[in-house]
Design an enzyme around this catalytic site. Structure first.
Site, PDB file in Angstrom:
ATOM      1  N   LEU A   1     -25.288  18.367  18.689  1.00  0.00           N
ATOM      2  CA  LEU A   1     -25.041  17.329  17.692  1.00  0.00           C
ATOM      3  C   LEU A   1     -26.329  16.534  17.583  1.00  0.00           C
ATOM      4  O   LEU A   1     -26.925  16.188  18.610  1.00  0.00           O
ATOM      5  CB  LEU A   1     -23.886  16.411  18.114  1.00  0.00           C
ATOM      6  CG  LEU A   1     -22.464  16.962  18.030  1.00  0.00           C
ATOM      7  CD1 LEU A   1     -21.480  15.980  18.651  1.00  0.00           C
ATOM      8  CD2 LEU A   1     -22.072  17.251  16.573  1.00  0.00           C
ATOM      9  N   ASP A   2     -26.783  16.233  16.362  1.00  0.00           N
ATOM     10  CA  ASP A   2     -28.046  15.517  16.243  1.00  0.00           C
ATOM     11  C   ASP A   2     -27.889  14.064  16.694  1.00  0.00           C
ATOM     12  O   ASP A   2     -26.788  13.586  16.960  1.00  0.00           O
ATOM     13  CB  ASP A   2     -28.635  15.635  14.833  1.00  0.00           C
ATOM     14  CG  ASP A   2     -27.786  14.973  13.767  1.00  0.00           C
ATOM     15  OD1 ASP A   2     -27.251  13.872  14.023  1.00  0.00           O
ATOM     16  OD2 ASP A   2     -27.661  15.533  12.663  1.00  0.00           O
ATOM     17  N   ILE A   3     -28.995  13.362  16.764  1.00  0.00           N
ATOM     18  CA  ILE A   3     -29.026  12.040  17.384  1.00  0.00           C
ATOM     19  C   ILE A   3     -28.113  11.031  16.692  1.00  0.00           C
ATOM     20  O   ILE A   3     -27.554  10.141  17.334  1.00  0.00           O
ATOM     21  CB  ILE A   3     -30.481  11.509  17.450  1.00  0.00           C
ATOM     22  CG1 ILE A   3     -30.574  10.247  18.322  1.00  0.00           C
ATOM     23  CG2 ILE A   3     -31.037  11.279  16.055  1.00  0.00           C
ATOM     24  CD1 ILE A   3     -31.989   9.828  18.644  1.00  0.00           C
ATOM     25  N   THR A   4     -27.918  11.166  15.391  1.00  0.00           N
ATOM     26  CA  THR A   4     -27.079  10.213  14.661  1.00  0.00           C
ATOM     27  C   THR A   4     -25.630  10.668  14.531  1.00  0.00           C
ATOM     28  O   THR A   4     -24.817   9.963  13.944  1.00  0.00           O
ATOM     29  CB  THR A   4     -27.661   9.946  13.261  1.00  0.00           C
ATOM     30  OG1 THR A   4     -27.793  11.194  12.563  1.00  0.00           O
ATOM     31  CG2 THR A   4     -29.026   9.285  13.339  1.00  0.00           C
ATOM     32  N   SER A   5     -25.311  11.846  15.070  1.00  0.00           N
ATOM     33  CA  SER A   5     -23.942  12.354  15.009  1.00  0.00           C
ATOM     34  C   SER A   5     -23.204  12.033  16.304  1.00  0.00           C
ATOM     35  O   SER A   5     -23.817  11.799  17.343  1.00  0.00           O
ATOM     36  CB  SER A   5     -23.923  13.862  14.762  1.00  0.00           C
ATOM     37  OG  SER A   5     -24.539  14.166  13.520  1.00  0.00           O
TER      38      SER A   5
END
Length: 255
Positions: A107-111
């Site tokens: 999951l990316d940093i903002t997810s």
């Protein structure tokens, strides 16, 4: 491995939970792996239970039963073991006492939301394979006023920068001022797939929460919390052997 089993060295290292297959290949290239006293230079080497494998001069531990955990990833964390920019990772936040684990997908940093963790590199690989076909489900907040017509290209499959995105399940749940909440389901794991797909139809994602990965659900797991999946559930959903080893090739996971 059973006594008459043989497997490539990278797979054996992953099964022992010391590294993912990709990490194992890097370690081999770095000269950190020896078989029967000789440092090896190829991940294609086939070994058997009779071979003596060492990692950094220490005997390879016997593989533990495969285990799986659900983790509620908060925003602001990167899903890597070490970050070149010095940002905090999910591994920095995991509770003490957890064995060495690897993430299933990213999951990316903002997810935020459901991130699965496992101690077994071979299980990780199986769960990430596109052929597994597991549905990843997300709750997505977008800026805009989408309707069924504007989302139809995503349901049919869309080409973005000459890259084909497979059809998604997309449903508008509610409009909330300038934003709308959607439920999105997909069976691929491309980099930033949901965000890129929404941008392609004129929508900007400002919140993304993964709520399901195959048969495993986020449920009411609190942000930052970790909970192990019961062994019997793993056996039922993934077709594991009683000792926790992945089932023979050709036996697909359920879900």
């Amino acid at each position: 491995m059973a006594e008459d089993d043989s497997a490539r060295i990278a797979k054996v290292l992953a099964r022992a939970g010391v590294a993912s297959r990709r990490e194992a290949e890097v370690w081999i290239a770095e000269g950190r792996i020896a078989v029967n006293g000789k440092v090896i230079d190829t991940p294609a080497l086939t070994v058997t239970p009779a071979d003596r494998i060492e990692v950094d001069g220490r005997p390879l531990p016997a593989p533990e039963p495969a285990r799986l955990w659900r983790y509620h990833k908060p925003t602001g964390l990167v899903t890597t073991e070490r970050d070149e920019e010095g940002r905090e990772t999910v591994f920095d936040r995991l509770p003490a006492g957890l064995p060495r684990v690897m993430t299933v997908g990213r999951l990316d940093i903002t997810s935020e939301g459901l991130l699965l963790l496992t101690n077994d590199g071979d299980l990780k690989r199986r769960m990430e394979l596109p052929s597994t076909g597991w549905l990843r489900r997300y709750r997505v907040r977008v800026n805009g006023t989408p309707d069924d017509a504007s989302l139809q290209p995503l349901r049919e499959g869309i080409v973005i920068e000459r890259e084909l995105f497979q059809p998604m399940e997309v449903r508008v749940d509610r409009q909330q001022g300038a934003n709308a909440w959607l439920t999105v389901g997909l069976r691929e794991g491309r980099n930033r797939e949901v965000r890129r797909a929404m941008e392609a139809v004129g929508l900007v994602v400002n919140r993304l929460i993964r709520v399901g990965y195959g048969p495993f659900q986020l449920g009411d797991l609190a942000p930052g919390a970790v909970e192990e999946v019961p062994a019997r559930v793993l056996r039922d959903q993934l077709g594991l052997e009683p000792d926790g080893a992945p089932a023979p090739r050709g036996q697909a996971p359920r879900g």
